[in-house]
Structure formats: structure tokens, C-alpha cells
Design a protein around this motif. Structure first.
Motif, short mmCIF file in Angstrom:
data_model
loop_
_atom_site.label_atom_id
_atom_site.label_comp_id
_atom_site.label_asym_id
_atom_site.label_seq_id
_atom_site.Cartn_x
_atom_site.Cartn_y
_atom_site.Cartn_z
N UNK A 14 0.83 -1.21 0.00
CA UNK A 14 0.00 0.00 0.00
C UNK A 14 0.87 1.26 0.00
N UNK A 15 1.95 1.24 0.77
CA UNK A 15 2.85 2.40 0.81
C UNK A 15 3.51 2.63 -0.54
N UNK A 16 3.93 1.54 -1.20
CA UNK A 16 4.57 1.65 -2.51
C UNK A 16 3.58 2.14 -3.56
N UNK A 17 2.35 1.61 -3.49
CA UNK A 17 1.32 2.04 -4.44
C UNK A 17 1.00 3.53 -4.24
N UNK A 18 1.06 3.98 -2.99
CA UNK A 18 0.75 5.38 -2.70
C UNK A 18 1.77 6.31 -3.34
N UNK A 19 3.07 6.06 -3.11
CA UNK A 19 4.07 6.99 -3.66
C UNK A 19 4.08 6.92 -5.19
N UNK A 20 3.83 5.73 -5.74
CA UNK A 20 3.78 5.60 -7.19
C UNK A 20 2.61 6.41 -7.74
N UNK A 21 1.48 6.36 -7.06
CA UNK A 21 0.29 7.10 -7.51
C UNK A 21 0.51 8.61 -7.39
N UNK A 22 1.15 9.03 -6.29
CA UNK A 22 1.38 10.47 -6.10
C UNK A 22 2.32 11.01 -7.17
N UNK A 23 3.41 10.31 -7.44
CA UNK A 23 4.37 10.79 -8.44
C UNK A 23 3.78 10.73 -9.85
N UNK A 24 2.97 9.72 -10.12
CA UNK A 24 2.29 9.66 -11.41
C UNK A 24 1.30 10.80 -11.55
N UNK A 70 13.92 0.72 -4.75
CA UNK A 70 13.31 1.92 -4.19
C UNK A 70 12.15 1.65 -3.26
N UNK A 71 11.56 0.44 -3.33
CA UNK A 71 10.44 0.10 -2.46
C UNK A 71 10.89 -0.61 -1.17
N UNK A 72 12.18 -0.95 -1.06
CA UNK A 72 12.67 -1.78 0.04
C UNK A 72 13.03 -0.94 1.26
N UNK A 73 12.02 -0.34 1.85
CA UNK A 73 12.25 0.57 2.97
C UNK A 73 12.84 -0.15 4.18
N UNK A 74 12.29 -1.31 4.55
CA UNK A 74 12.80 -2.01 5.71
C UNK A 74 14.00 -2.89 5.41
N UNK A 75 14.23 -3.17 4.15
CA UNK A 75 15.30 -4.08 3.76
C UNK A 75 16.64 -3.35 3.63
N UNK A 129 8.53 10.71 1.95
CA UNK A 129 7.98 9.36 2.01
C UNK A 129 8.94 8.38 2.66
N UNK A 130 10.23 8.43 2.27
CA UNK A 130 11.22 7.49 2.79
C UNK A 130 11.41 7.69 4.30
N UNK A 131 11.56 8.93 4.74
CA UNK A 131 11.77 9.19 6.17
C UNK A 131 10.54 8.75 6.98
N UNK A 132 9.35 9.10 6.48
CA UNK A 132 8.13 8.73 7.20
C UNK A 132 7.95 7.22 7.25
N UNK A 133 8.14 6.53 6.12
CA UNK A 133 7.95 5.08 6.08
C UNK A 133 9.01 4.36 6.90
N UNK A 134 10.23 4.90 6.93
CA UNK A 134 11.28 4.27 7.74
C UNK A 134 10.94 4.40 9.22
#
Length: 469
Positions: A14-24, A70-75, A129-134
Motif C-alpha cells: 500500500x505504501x509503494x502504491x501510494x508513492x507511485x500514484x502520487x508521483x504519477x 526503491x520500495x525496500x524501505x525495511x530491507x 515518504x522514505x523518512x516517514x515510512x522508515x
């Protein structure tokens, strides 16, 4: 925490879909406002044409995010995720602007302002997005409390590597396999995850099964045989399962496609890089008047010896005391050479080796014959990596470092060989572009690390390998 694990994939999706949708959405706004209906690209697109352009942008963004992580926030580390996303945005926006310029038939400097503003907005979105999701990820999934089971080989190096990701892993206790399986099982019950180090196969299998029974995560360092088995085919002709392991090298079609790809990409690379190579050659010559290129014997497929071509990055007399790998802060490296090594531009002349057929774009790093022979004394399997041509880039070059131990590099190379595909080659080439400016991939070896120069280092390799049998 274990109950929350089942929702991890959903949360990240859901987080990945959100940033993709916002940038699109940002691109769609810029497209309609500054390009589609402004006359910048000539006649307006049909409605479906507009949606195709927007969808194409979203697909490219998704592709680069997946390739670069770019989607691997926790990894990945937070800096790595930021770097991956920023690089992805720059690549996608540059390609998009190039497409628009070709469609609109305008000069590349015209109508560039909207795309630059969009890129700045994207950067703000990415960082936020990255700071918040991390932060969210760290709150929901704190570092795992882990137990390390080790054998005769010292676990300090492994602990140091795992501890570099203290945001994700926390080794709280270590226990030697000699303590006995019952004592180890009792300690395992107190942890969320277990790391199995250099222990023999028999206790490792028992502990793996125990972790499986108890639903406890188990990390294990793979042996060379494990990498081979992972590429085996499942056969279900009988009521007994069989694993078929075979290595016949690349098929005729794969060899043809790989060679054709090498010829095309090396030619394109030579044409594009020729101005840069001319400048580098002039700088090297002006610095000390020595030769521009450095020719050195290396090994490729089937132990064939060839002369690799590189820009000289060291002093002319750098090997008067014999062959050895570059150390950290090596005083043999010239100032120009240090810059070239940091961005890997010293290896650009290898494009001619690829065009000639001695090397491939992707494959194991070509090793020096004398150093390879020294490694073989401690690692007899070291020649396994010569089942394919040496490469300008490769699995070990992307996922390892310059100072990764020979035994670990061998396992990375075997992973590539046993899982070869044309798609994997393309992925590794994209990832190579990502690591060009990452310093940790260009660091020289420490004085205590493995080289072929001293008896002590060979004993270090032997000790490392024996501990992982």
C-alpha cells in the motif's frame, strides 16, 4: 511482533502504491498543464493517448524502483532507499523528457523548465515518504532479537557485518555448537530468529528442522553445495522426489545471445565513452609521463589467459615487490588513479576486451593467474567460477565489494552461473550504474584481509573455508 509479520507485505504494498500514484499524479498534472494542451508537442493527443503516456511514465517508475530497490524501505538502509529512489526519478524523468523532445521535435533545452520543477517536487515527495515510512517501519517492526550459533571459525566478522544493520538485526547472544543440540534448542526458544554460522552439516540440518517446527526464523550461511542444489530441477516421475543437478554451461542460444549483446553494448559504450577516455588518457600522461594503459594477465572461461586493458591508476613501479591487491589508502595509487577507481572509470578500456571476445559485459571478475593459484591452495573450488567468461560487471561486483573475501566472492559468482539468464544480465547492468558512486564498493582490502601476498593470508582463507565445510 509475529502477528504483525503477516501484514508487512500488505503495508509495504500500500505504501509503494501510494508513492507511485502520487508521483504519477504529479506527472499527469505537468503533462496536461505544460505539454499536452500547450502546443509544446504539436497536435493534442486523443484522450486515450494521454492516458497511455501517463501509464507509460508509471510503468517506467515502477520498473526502476523495482530494479534499484526503491520500495525496500525495511530491507535497505535509509540512505540506500533514498539513493535508489532519487536515481530512479532522475532516470525516468530524463527518459521522459527525451521522449517528449523527440515527439515535439524541439531542441533538448526547450520546454525543460516544467520537467525540472517536476523533478524537484518528486525529490521532496521521495525524501518525505522514505523518512516517514522508515519511521513507521521501525515502530512496527523493531530489530529482531537473534541468537548466533557458530562453530570453530570465529564469528566476529559475521557479527560485525550483521551489526552494521542494527536497525534490522540485533545479535543478543552467541553459542558454540559444541554446547550440544539440546542446550542450543533451549536457547533458541528465547529468540525471534536464529543465525546458523559455520557449523557442520549434521547439526545444521537438525537445527533447521527445529526452527521450522517452532515457526522461528532461521538464517544460514550457504555452503558451495547449497548454491548448487538451489539451481537443481525437481523431478516427480516417481513416488520419491528427486533433485537433478547438472551444469552444462550456457546453451548454444544463450551463448549466441550473450555474445551478440556483448558486441552491441561494447560498441555503443566505446562510442559514448570515447571523449571521456581521451580526457583520462591525457590526464594520466600529463601527470607522470608514464604509459596510459596497463596490460595485465587475467583468467577467463576455461582458464584461458588474456591481457586485460585498464587505465593505469598506480605508479609505474607499483609491483616491484610482487603482485598484491590494492589496500585501503594504498600509497601506490596516484591522485588521478584514486578518482578513477572510485568511479570505476579505470576499467573503461575493458570494453575493447569485450569487443574482442576475451570478456563479457557480465560475468565473474577476471582474476590474475598467480593470485588465483594461491587462492586454489586454500579453496580448491575456486576454478568453478571459470565456467563462463570473465565480466566487466557481475553478481560479485554488484552485491559484493572490492574487499569481499575470495570465498564469499566465489559463492556470489556461483550464484550467478547457476541462475544465469539474459534478464539477470540486464538487471546486473542496471544495478552496476547504481553502484558506480557508492564508495563501499571501491574500497581496497584492509591489511589484515585476504590477499595472495603472504602465507598468513592464505592460512586465513584456509581457516575460513574449513570452518564452513
Amino acid at each position: 511482533m509475529e502477528n504483525r509479520e503477516r501484514y508487512k507485505r500488505l503495508i509495504m504494498f500500500l505504501a509503494s502504491a501510494f508513492i507511485l500514484a502520487v508521483q504519477t499524479g504529479v506527472f499527469a498534472y505537468v503533462w496536461f498543464k505544460d505539454y499536452a494542451f500547450s502546443g509544446a508537442i504539436g497536435e493534442s493527443f486523443w484522450n486515450r493517448g494521454n492516458y497511455v503516456v501517463i501509464a507509460q511514465y508509471a510503468l517506467m517508475l515502477y520498473f526502476f524502483y523495482r530494479i534499484y530497490g526503491g520500495f525496500k524501505v525495511g530491507y535497505l538502509r535509509i540512505f540506500d532507499v533514498l539513493y535508489s529512489q532519487i536515481l530512479s526519478v532522475l532516470c525516468v524523468n530524463a527518459i521522459t523528457y527525451l521522449q517528449l523532445a523527440l515527439i515535439g521535435r524541439w531542441k533538448f533545452t526547450r520546454y525543460v523548465e516544467p520537467i525540472l520543477k517536476m523533478t524537484l517536487v518528486d525529490m521532496v515527495i521521495v525524501v518525505t515518504w522514505v523518512i516517514f515510512m522508515r519511521w513507521i517501519y521501525a515502530k512496527i517492526y523493531p530489530p529482531r532479537q537473534m541468537l548466533l550459533v557458530y562453530g570453530d571459525y570465529s564469528p566476529d566478522d559475521l557479527i560485525q557485518k550483521i551489526s552494521s544493520r542494527e536497525d534490522k538485526y540485533n545479535i543478543c547472544e552467541k553459542i558454540h555448537v559444541s554446547e550440544g543440540l539440546e542446550a542450543i534448542k533451549e536457547r533458541i526458544d528465547h529468540y525471534h530468529a536464529v543465525v546458523l554460522g559455520d557449523i557442520p552439516a549434521s547439526p545444521r540440518n537438525i537445527l533447521l528442522k527445529y526452527c521450522f517446527e517452532q515457526d522461528i526464523r532461521c538464517y544460514s550461511i550457504p555452503k558451495i553445495s547449497d548454491i548448487m542444489i538451489m539451481s537443481a530441477d525437481n523431478i516427480h516421475l516417481f513416488d520419491t522426489s528427486l533433485l537433478l543437478f547438472r551444469h552444462r554451461g550456457l546453451t548454444a542460444e544463450q551463448q549466441f545471445l550473450k555474445r551478440a549483446f556483448d558486441i552491441v553494448t561494447s560498441l555503443i559504450g566505446i562510442v559514448i565513452a570515447s571523449p571521456v577516455m581521451l580526457v583520462i588518457a591525457a590526464l594520466i600522461k600529463l601527470y607522470d609521463g608514464g604509459p596510459v594503459f596497463y596490460r595485465q594477465e587475467r583468467l577467463t572461461k576455461g582458464k584461458k589467459v588474456f591481457y586485460v586493458l585498464k587505465f593505469r591508476s598506480m605508479r609505474v613501479d607499483s609491483e616491484k615487490e610482487g603482485a598484491r591487491l590494492a589496500m585501503k589508502h594504498d600509497d601506490r595509487v596516484t591522485p588521478i588513479g584514486r578518482v578513477l577507481r572510485n568511479i570505476h572509470f579505470d576499467e573503461l578500456p575493458q570494453l575493447f576486451n569485450i569487443l574482442k571476445g576475451d570478456m563479457s559485459m557480465v560475468g565473474p571478475r577476471p582474476e590474475r593467474p598467480e593470485i588465483a593459484e594461491e587462492y586454489k591452495k586454500a579453496i580448491p573450488e575456486f576454478d568453478y567460477r571459470l565456467k563462463v567468461k570473465a565480466g566487466l560487471t557481475g553478481f560479485a561486483q554488484v552485491y559484493g565489494k572490492y574487499n569481499t573475501t575470495p570465498y564469499d566472492k566465489l559463492k556470489l559468482d556461483l550464484t550467478y552461473i547457476e541462475n544465469y539468464s539474459f534478464v539477470l544480465d540486464l538487471k546486473l547492468m542496471f544495478l552496476t550504474f547504481k553502484i558506480l558512486f557508492q564508495k563501499e564498493n571501491t574500497e581496497g582490502v584492509e591489511k589484515w584481509q585476504v590477499t595472495a601476498a603472504t602465507k598468513e593470508n592464505l592460512e586465513h582463507i584456509k581457516e575460513e573455508k574449513d570452518g564452513r565445510k
